[in-house]
Design a protein around this motif. Structure first.
Motif, PDB file in Angstrom:
ATOM      1  N   ILE A  85      20.087   1.679  11.752  1.00  0.00           N
ATOM      2  CA  ILE A  85      19.389   1.509  13.026  1.00  0.00           C
ATOM      3  C   ILE A  85      18.405   2.645  13.238  1.00  0.00           C
ATOM      4  CG2 ILE A  85      19.700   1.328  15.517  1.00  0.00           C
ATOM      5  CD1 ILE A  85      22.483   0.232  14.962  1.00  0.00           C
ATOM      6  N   GLY A  86      18.841   3.880  12.956  1.00  0.00           N
ATOM      7  CA  GLY A  86      17.951   5.025  13.101  1.00  0.00           C
ATOM      8  C   GLY A  86      16.753   4.944  12.180  1.00  0.00           C
ATOM      9  N   VAL A  87      16.985   4.518  10.935  1.00  0.00           N
ATOM     10  CA  VAL A  87      15.892   4.386   9.972  1.00  0.00           C
ATOM     11  C   VAL A  87      14.878   3.354  10.447  1.00  0.00           C
ATOM     12  CG1 VAL A  87      15.344   3.504   7.664  1.00  0.00           C
ATOM     13  CG2 VAL A  87      17.157   5.188   7.955  1.00  0.00           C
ATOM     14  N   ILE A  88      15.361   2.230  10.953  1.00  0.00           N
ATOM     15  CA  ILE A  88      14.458   1.169  11.420  1.00  0.00           C
ATOM     16  C   ILE A  88      13.640   1.650  12.623  1.00  0.00           C
ATOM     17  CG2 ILE A  88      14.436  -1.083  12.562  1.00  0.00           C
ATOM     18  CD1 ILE A  88      16.653  -1.937  10.666  1.00  0.00           C
ATOM     19  N   ILE A  89      14.262   2.403  13.525  1.00  0.00           N
ATOM     20  CA  ILE A  89      13.530   2.923  14.683  1.00  0.00           C
ATOM     21  C   ILE A  89      12.430   3.891  14.242  1.00  0.00           C
ATOM     22  CG2 ILE A  89      13.737   4.390  16.728  1.00  0.00           C
ATOM     23  CD1 ILE A  89      16.533   3.186  17.146  1.00  0.00           C
ATOM     24  N   VAL A  90      12.773   4.813  13.334  1.00  0.00           N
ATOM     25  CA  VAL A  90      11.770   5.763  12.842  1.00  0.00           C
ATOM     26  C   VAL A  90      10.656   5.040  12.100  1.00  0.00           C
ATOM     27  CG1 VAL A  90      11.382   7.699  11.254  1.00  0.00           C
ATOM     28  CG2 VAL A  90      13.406   7.680  12.724  1.00  0.00           C
ATOM     29  N   ALA A  91      11.020   4.051  11.279  1.00  0.00           N
ATOM     30  CA  ALA A  91      10.005   3.285  10.542  1.00  0.00           C
ATOM     31  C   ALA A  91       9.088   2.532  11.496  1.00  0.00           C
ATOM     32  CB  ALA A  91      10.681   2.318   9.569  1.00  0.00           C
ATOM     33  N   GLY A  92       9.640   2.014  12.583  1.00  0.00           N
ATOM     34  CA  GLY A  92       8.814   1.334  13.576  1.00  0.00           C
ATOM     35  C   GLY A  92       7.810   2.274  14.218  1.00  0.00           C
ATOM     36  N   ILE A  93       8.252   3.493  14.515  1.00  0.00           N
ATOM     37  CA  ILE A  93       7.329   4.488  15.084  1.00  0.00           C
ATOM     38  C   ILE A  93       6.234   4.840  14.093  1.00  0.00           C
ATOM     39  CG2 ILE A  93       7.171   6.864  15.920  1.00  0.00           C
ATOM     40  CD1 ILE A  93      10.048   6.543  16.965  1.00  0.00           C
ATOM     41  N   LEU A  94       6.608   5.023  12.819  1.00  0.00           N
ATOM     42  CA  LEU A  94       5.613   5.329  11.784  1.00  0.00           C
ATOM     43  C   LEU A  94       4.613   4.187  11.634  1.00  0.00           C
ATOM     44  CD1 LEU A  94       7.886   6.973   9.053  1.00  0.00           C
ATOM     45  CD2 LEU A  94       6.204   8.111  10.513  1.00  0.00           C
ATOM     46  N   GLY A  95       5.112   2.957  11.650  1.00  0.00           N
ATOM     47  CA  GLY A  95       4.213   1.810  11.537  1.00  0.00           C
ATOM     48  C   GLY A  95       3.246   1.737  12.706  1.00  0.00           C
ATOM     49  N   TYR A  96       3.745   2.020  13.907  1.00  0.00           N
ATOM     50  CA  TYR A  96       2.892   2.005  15.094  1.00  0.00           C
ATOM     51  C   TYR A  96       1.769   3.039  14.984  1.00  0.00           C
ATOM     52  CZ  TYR A  96       1.512   2.642  19.969  1.00  0.00           C
ATOM     53  OH  TYR A  96       0.789   2.762  21.122  1.00  0.00           O
ATOM     54  N   VAL A  97       2.087   4.200  14.425  1.00  0.00           N
ATOM     55  CA  VAL A  97       1.096   5.276  14.311  1.00  0.00           C
ATOM     56  C   VAL A  97       0.123   5.033  13.161  1.00  0.00           C
ATOM     57  CG1 VAL A  97       0.820   7.740  13.823  1.00  0.00           C
ATOM     58  CG2 VAL A  97       2.647   6.969  15.362  1.00  0.00           C
ATOM     59  N   ASP A 104       0.836  -1.196   0.000  1.00  0.00           N
ATOM     60  CA  ASP A 104       0.000   0.000   0.000  1.00  0.00           C
ATOM     61  C   ASP A 104       0.876   1.253   0.000  1.00  0.00           C
ATOM     62  OD1 ASP A 104       0.841   0.323   2.752  1.00  0.00           O
ATOM     63  OD2 ASP A 104      -0.676  -1.165   3.269  1.00  0.00           O
ATOM     64  N   LEU A 105       0.216   2.408  -0.181  1.00  0.00           N
ATOM     65  CA  LEU A 105       0.945   3.671  -0.312  1.00  0.00           C
ATOM     66  C   LEU A 105       1.732   4.046   0.943  1.00  0.00           C
ATOM     67  CD1 LEU A 105       1.609   6.065  -2.104  1.00  0.00           C
ATOM     68  CD2 LEU A 105      -0.491   7.194  -1.286  1.00  0.00           C
ATOM     69  N   PRO A 106       1.180   3.898   2.153  1.00  0.00           N
ATOM     70  CA  PRO A 106       1.980   4.246   3.332  1.00  0.00           C
ATOM     71  C   PRO A 106       3.280   3.463   3.435  1.00  0.00           C
ATOM     72  CG  PRO A 106      -0.334   4.060   3.933  1.00  0.00           C
ATOM     73  CD  PRO A 106      -0.212   3.556   2.521  1.00  0.00           C
ATOM     74  N   ARG A 107       3.217   2.156   3.171  1.00  0.00           N
ATOM     75  CA  ARG A 107       4.450   1.361   3.267  1.00  0.00           C
ATOM     76  C   ARG A 107       5.404   1.636   2.112  1.00  0.00           C
ATOM     77  NH1 ARG A 107       1.990  -4.408   5.199  1.00  0.00           N
ATOM     78  NH2 ARG A 107       0.064  -3.516   4.350  1.00  0.00           N
ATOM     79  N   LYS A 108       4.881   1.936   0.940  1.00  0.00           N
ATOM     80  CA  LYS A 108       5.755   2.370  -0.155  1.00  0.00           C
ATOM     81  C   LYS A 108       6.471   3.669   0.216  1.00  0.00           C
ATOM     82  CE  LYS A 108       3.512   0.277  -4.208  1.00  0.00           C
ATOM     83  NZ  LYS A 108       2.591  -0.651  -3.534  1.00  0.00           N
ATOM     84  N   THR A 109       5.758   4.564   0.894  1.00  0.00           N
ATOM     85  CA  THR A 109       6.353   5.835   1.307  1.00  0.00           C
ATOM     86  C   THR A 109       7.439   5.616   2.353  1.00  0.00           C
ATOM     87  OG1 THR A 109       4.236   6.938   0.876  1.00  0.00           O
ATOM     88  CG2 THR A 109       5.852   8.132   2.198  1.00  0.00           C
ATOM     89  N   ILE A 110       7.198   4.707   3.303  1.00  0.00           N
ATOM     90  CA  ILE A 110       8.222   4.391   4.298  1.00  0.00           C
ATOM     91  C   ILE A 110       9.466   3.807   3.622  1.00  0.00           C
ATOM     92  CG2 ILE A 110       8.767   2.877   6.253  1.00  0.00           C
ATOM     93  CD1 ILE A 110       5.869   3.180   7.162  1.00  0.00           C
ATOM     94  N   ALA A 111       9.253   2.922   2.644  1.00  0.00           N
ATOM     95  CA  ALA A 111      10.390   2.350   1.912  1.00  0.00           C
ATOM     96  C   ALA A 111      11.176   3.431   1.190  1.00  0.00           C
ATOM     97  CB  ALA A 111       9.889   1.304   0.917  1.00  0.00           C
ATOM     98  N   LEU A 112      10.469   4.389   0.602  1.00  0.00           N
ATOM     99  CA  LEU A 112      11.141   5.502  -0.084  1.00  0.00           C
ATOM    100  C   LEU A 112      11.946   6.334   0.909  1.00  0.00           C
ATOM    101  CD1 LEU A 112      11.621   7.187  -2.635  1.00  0.00           C
ATOM    102  CD2 LEU A 112       9.490   8.415  -2.118  1.00  0.00           C
ATOM    103  N   PHE A 113      11.361   6.590   2.074  1.00  0.00           N
ATOM    104  CA  PHE A 113      12.084   7.318   3.127  1.00  0.00           C
ATOM    105  C   PHE A 113      13.368   6.580   3.518  1.00  0.00           C
ATOM    106  CE2 PHE A 113      12.682   6.834   7.759  1.00  0.00           C
ATOM    107  CZ  PHE A 113      13.216   8.083   8.058  1.00  0.00           C
TER     108      PHE A 113
END
Length: 397
Positions: A167-179, A143-152
């Motif tokens: 490590i920083g990218v994975i932490i931020v992506a985890g926070i985005l996924g949670y939200v 979906d678009l949100p996960r495509k956007t996270i991958a692009l980030f």
């Protein structure tokens, strides 16, 4: 809940044979190794599903040490328990360890860095990683949100290349996924089944930190060279994020200025390490063999990989419960999308930038990709074709 399967000698032998074949044919560095693992363990043998594989990769990105080796050990642990993890490690690692010990003893200084067949193997890595990324992207970024996270993740990983960026990218992506994925139910996640208890996990983590503290003390308290060498390799394997290429400057700092080996010997071994399949951490076997023969090579290998083994053995018993938690599961949806972006970034640099140098390289990569994806040929056939084709191209062009 999935019923745990009993581990038999036949299943352990299968793990050893499959991992050994991967250890003999997996060229191209850690990202390419993940592609080979994905092709063999997920696509062909279906030992685990896409989500479990991506979660395992995400876990190993968090841990210090050789991520691809830890993924291989993790697959072995889930398939065959502690012995399965050990057999998976031995099969994937020993081919390059033995090759580099032989290089150190017999072929030191032999220049193979510019051989055409090595360039052909780099192009094989392009095809393998592209195939893995396509398969993972379809499953993990629908979906678009996960495509956007991958692009980030792709943009940040490429533009800020430091040891801690992933490590920083994975932490931020985890926070985005949670939200973003509050409607996701944890029950959608398949159970990762393995026979390692939490008690074993606690013991492994205690050993990891205990050795990290104890070895430098023993080094200062004794005058034994093998303890000093074991300590240097163990610390290098414990404190490295980002894979084999990151550990090289650490190893150089540990062994060249101290006089253990010369700069020329170090660079010769680096060229040899690029020519063999398997994890780049096996470069330690070369250094150990230069210092103290084949015995030193084996000690160095055990020391640099022991942290990786202890960490994955210590983390896995707790990882499945965490990933099945609804909040953690939402975060992992973001993390898995970020893993796709990180793989694409690594696909561009260093794999693409060091492999596709001329139009003919791109054409050859397209042929190898078609052999793997459309003609469904075995990966080892693609590897052999890449090596032979690279040698031919080198001779012609």
């Amino acid at each position: 809940m999935t019923e745990k399967k009993s581990v038999t000698f036949q299943s352990l032998l299968e793990i050893l044979m499959v991992s050994t074949r991967l250890g003999l044919t997996s060229f191209g560095g850690p990202v390419a190794h993940l592609g080979y693992f994905h092709e063999e363990y997920v696509r062909r043998r279906k030992w685990m599903d896409e989500e479990s594989y991506a979660d395992l990769v995400a876990l190993c990105q968090f841990l210090p040490g050789p991520a691809s080796s830890q993924v291989g050990i993790g697959v072995g642990l889930m398939r065959g328990g502690l012995l399965g993890g050990l057999f998976a490690f031995l099969g994937f690692t020993l081919p390059s360890v033995l090759a580099l010990i032989i290089f150190a003893i017999i072929l030191q200084g032999f220049d193979i860095g510019d051989a055409g067949w090595i360039h052909g193997l780099k192009i094989v890595a392009v095809a393998v990683v592209a195939h893995a990324i396509l398969g993972m992207a379809q499953k993990l970024t629908p979906d678009l949100p996960r495509k956007t996270i991958a692009l980030f993740a792709l943009a940040v990983t490429l533009l800020w290349q430091t040891a801690f960026t992933q490590i920083g990218v994975i932490i931020v992506a985890g926070i985005l996924g949670y939200v973003l994925f509050k409607s996701h139910a944890a029950g959608d996640v398949k159970r990762m089944s393995f026979s390692i208890s939490k008690g074993v996990g606690y013991i492994s983590l205690t050993l990891f930190f205990g050795l990290l503290i104890l070895l430098p003390i023993l080094r200062e308290a004794t005058s034994l060279n093998w303890i000093a060498m074991f300590d240097s390799f163990y610390r290098s394997g414990s404190l490295v994020f980002g894979g084999g290429h990151v550990v090289l400057p650490l190893l150089e700092r540990e062994f060249v200025p101290t006089g253990w080996l010369s700069e020329e010997a170090f660079l010769a071994g680096y060229g040899a390490a690029q020519a063999v399949p398997g994890p780049l951490f096996t470069f330690a076997a070369y250094i150990g063999a230069v210092i103290n023969g084949w015995q030193g090579g084996l000690i160095a290998t055990a020391a640099i990989f022991l942290p990786a083994f202890l960490l994955i053995l210590g983390a896995l018993p707790f990882w499945d419960a965490l990933r099945r938690n609804s909040k953690i599961s939402r975060a992992l949806m973001g993390v898995n999308a970020a893993v796709v972006g990180i793989l694409i970034a690594a696909f561009y640099h260093p794999i693409w930038t060091s492999s596709i140098l001329e139009p003919i390289d791109f054409v050859f990569a397209a042929v190898l990709f078609s052999m793997l994806v459309y003609w469904k040929l075995a990966p080892w056939i693609v590897v052999v074709t890449g090596a032979v084709g690279g040698l031919i191209l080198y001779m012609i062009f």
